[in-house]
Motif scaffolding. Structure first.
Motif, PDB file in Angstrom:
ATOM      1  N   THR A 151       9.953   2.381  -5.939  1.00  0.00           N
ATOM      2  CA  THR A 151       9.635   3.282  -4.826  1.00  0.00           C
ATOM      3  C   THR A 151      10.578   3.115  -3.639  1.00  0.00           C
ATOM      4  N   TRP A 189       4.087   8.877   5.141  1.00  0.00           N
ATOM      5  CA  TRP A 189       2.982   8.008   4.737  1.00  0.00           C
ATOM      6  C   TRP A 189       2.236   7.461   5.954  1.00  0.00           C
ATOM      7  N   SER A 206      -0.189   9.784   7.545  1.00  0.00           N
ATOM      8  CA  SER A 206      -1.323  10.307   6.779  1.00  0.00           C
ATOM      9  C   SER A 206      -2.238   9.226   6.200  1.00  0.00           C
ATOM     10  N   ALA A 207      -1.689   8.080   5.802  1.00  0.00           N
ATOM     11  CA  ALA A 207      -2.503   7.059   5.119  1.00  0.00           C
ATOM     12  C   ALA A 207      -3.362   6.284   6.116  1.00  0.00           C
ATOM     13  N   TYR A 235      -2.210   2.685   9.483  1.00  0.00           N
ATOM     14  CA  TYR A 235      -1.780   1.293   9.407  1.00  0.00           C
ATOM     15  C   TYR A 235      -1.107   0.820  10.701  1.00  0.00           C
ATOM     16  N   ALA A 266       0.840  -1.204   0.000  1.00  0.00           N
ATOM     17  CA  ALA A 266       0.000   0.000   0.000  1.00  0.00           C
ATOM     18  C   ALA A 266       0.874   1.254   0.000  1.00  0.00           C
ATOM     19  N   PHE A 267       1.923   1.214   0.807  1.00  0.00           N
ATOM     20  CA  PHE A 267       2.898   2.323   0.808  1.00  0.00           C
ATOM     21  C   PHE A 267       3.483   2.507  -0.582  1.00  0.00           C
ATOM     22  N   PHE A 325       2.298   1.628  -3.522  1.00  0.00           N
ATOM     23  CA  PHE A 325       1.325   2.135  -4.496  1.00  0.00           C
ATOM     24  C   PHE A 325       1.080   3.630  -4.291  1.00  0.00           C
ATOM     25  N   ASP A 326       1.007   4.035  -3.032  1.00  0.00           N
ATOM     26  CA  ASP A 326       0.810   5.465  -2.756  1.00  0.00           C
ATOM     27  C   ASP A 326       2.028   6.275  -3.204  1.00  0.00           C
ATOM     28  N   GLU A 327       3.209   5.723  -2.966  1.00  0.00           N
ATOM     29  CA  GLU A 327       4.423   6.406  -3.418  1.00  0.00           C
ATOM     30  C   GLU A 327       4.471   6.485  -4.939  1.00  0.00           C
ATOM     31  N   GLN A 348       1.949   6.658  -7.022  1.00  0.00           N
ATOM     32  CA  GLN A 348       1.049   7.742  -7.431  1.00  0.00           C
ATOM     33  C   GLN A 348       1.752   9.091  -7.301  1.00  0.00           C
ATOM     34  N   ARG A 349       2.444   9.259  -6.205  1.00  0.00           N
ATOM     35  CA  ARG A 349       3.134  10.518  -5.960  1.00  0.00           C
ATOM     36  C   ARG A 349       4.253  10.724  -6.986  1.00  0.00           C
TER      37      ARG A 349
END
Lengths: 313, 313
Positions: free
Chosen positions: A112, A128, A131-132, A141, A63-64, A66-68, A70-71
């Motif tokens: 990432t 992350w 905030s996530a 998490y 999940a980290f 994937f979020d990274e 996107q960024r």
């Protein structure tokens, strides 16, 4: 073990699993017990994803990643030419999880988790985590660790055990938060690793993350890494999947010291998730579960053995 | 630091080096000191060969390897076809030590350190230590540790430090005896490594030593391995050669915590050996010595700073 009237495992329901854990730890740690294990040999190895916190719907480090990703796409849109990046963007887990070591997922991890200083990576993980939130539980998490397992870690330490995390997750990722979250220092984290480089840059020492010599700490890799990092056999091992089978074997079979293997069985679809043979994420559990009776591995049923799953938010 | 009237470093002569060590350790470990370092961050990394015991006329692990090679030739005489084996047999160190990472020497290490179970390797090391003696001093190798450094290790621990060995020597070799000889557990040994394999053989878990993914823990490799194994920056570092320069830099430069770097300078040809720029073995010391004044690294002069070198036999 400190003698106390207080129950060290209050989130565990009274029953055979709780009794077996408490009985084993008393037997190997109480002065005068014929089965006492020397302090130096009280080494406990505990998997992380699916054992100390969930690994559904995705391992949290994925999940980290994937979020990274996107960024990163904001400044490097050409990354979408990579088929694995496209798979990640559409949530095509089947493609990412194909292969024995989840090669597609590792490609995203690669994009990432490398090419930056270790300092910059730490900051990305901390940002992350702050905030996530988890898509189902809506909490950060690191607020989703299993309370019964936190109690077990604390009780292991009270019984003189040195507690190690031995996880397929990245060592650098876990070391950012394990001390705060589990009370486990970074040097007691054995995870997947790749080699950093060292250089003096403008007079200052800098470590940079690379993907060279990637070591995936899963399956047979777990006893191999336990040997490389710890250098002796554990006597207590917790896991939840076939990825932990080899370290359960290494811990419990023909060990001259008393030992205990434990499998967290995800049976609770209501409070957490129910899966073993079929998982859309990591965490398939078939072979280790089959081997458990023969080896005397303790299978913990999350639904019936745990009074609570997560701590208070 | 435990307050005591007893001198924790009795084998060190009173003088600037001893005062600097005692002063630093008091400053960073005494309650109420403005420079106190949090307990978790009190990480000390100490080289082994030439820092805790001699590395002349050969690193002791090389002596083990040569002795093992002789033993191996009894059953595998064809090994003499290997030019590096021939160099070892005639004591041609120049050939064995050529190359940045002593490739020839590592070839001999390879022949004597791989292809056996970890259990068999441990037994070979123990058998050798129990029988072999140093050619000049006539004592078992593990009776040749430097008493002043043993005192320093003990005092570091009394001041709350976790003491790690960070050595170019093999982790598997050192882990056989470090606990007995230095009071350092195997999990606090960072050394050269290669990957073992794990398999179930006749129902029993077996680790076999290989040479795959050989990692030579020297020079830039030392901070890299410190990061991989320990996961945080040390605040105390001892070495004796240019192979320790990078970890001295990593420990002391731009470290937000107070730190101390220390170099053992081999100046005592009478009681031990005198070498720095020119060594027929490992342990060349030129660049780190040049950098010492600028960095404030403490250079310990064995001849003048140590009252004794070895402990009583």
């Amino acid at each position: 073990m400190t003698s106390t009237a207080a129950d060290p495992l209050p989130s565990w329901r009274e029953g055979p699993a709780k009794a077996a854990i408490l009985g084993f730890l008393a037997r190997v740690s109480q002065e005068g017990s014929p089965d006492v294990i020397p302090l130096a040999d009280r080494i406990a190895v505990v998997d992380n994803d699916g054992t100390l916190w969930p690994e559904q719907p995705l391992p949290f480090q994925a999940a980290f990643a994937f979020d990274e990703l996107q960024r990163k796409l904001l400044t490097e849109p050409e990354l979408t030419e990579d088929p694995m990046v496209r798979a990640a963007l559409v949530g095509d887990l089947a493609t990412l999880m194909a292969g024995e070591h989840f090669e597609g997922l590792l490609r995203i991890v690669a994009l990432t988790h490398a090419g930056m200083t270790n300092h910059a990576f730490r900051e990305a993980v901390e940002t992350w985590l702050a905030s996530a939130t988890h898509p189902r539980f809506g909490r950060p998490y690191d607020a989703l660790t299993y309370r019964p397992m936190q109690e077990l870690l604390a009780h292991l330490r009270a019984c003189g055990f040195k507690t190690y995390i031995v996880s397929g997750g990245g060592a650098d990722f876990m070391r950012v938060w394990v001390e705060r979250v589990y009370g486990i220092p970074p040097e007691q984290v054995v995870g997947s690793t790749a080699r950093t480089t060292f250089q003096m840059r403008e007079g200052v020492p800098v470590l940079t993350k690379t993907l060279d010599f990637l070591f995936v700490n899963d399956r047979d890799g777990k006893p191999v890494a336990i040997h490389q990092f710890i250098g002796r056999r554990p006597v207590f091992c917790c896991g939840n999947s076939d990825g932990d089978q080899a370290m359960l074997q290494y811990t419990t079979i023909a060990n001259p010291l008393p030992s205990l293997g434990l499998i967290v069985h995800h049976t609770d679809g209501e409070r957490e998730y129910a899966y073993d043979a079929v998982s859309k994420s990591t965490g398939q559990l078939v072979k280790a579960l089959e081997e458990a009776p023969e080896r005397g591995w303790l299978v913990v049923d999350m639904q019936s053995d745990w009074l609570e799953v997560f701590g208070a938010s």
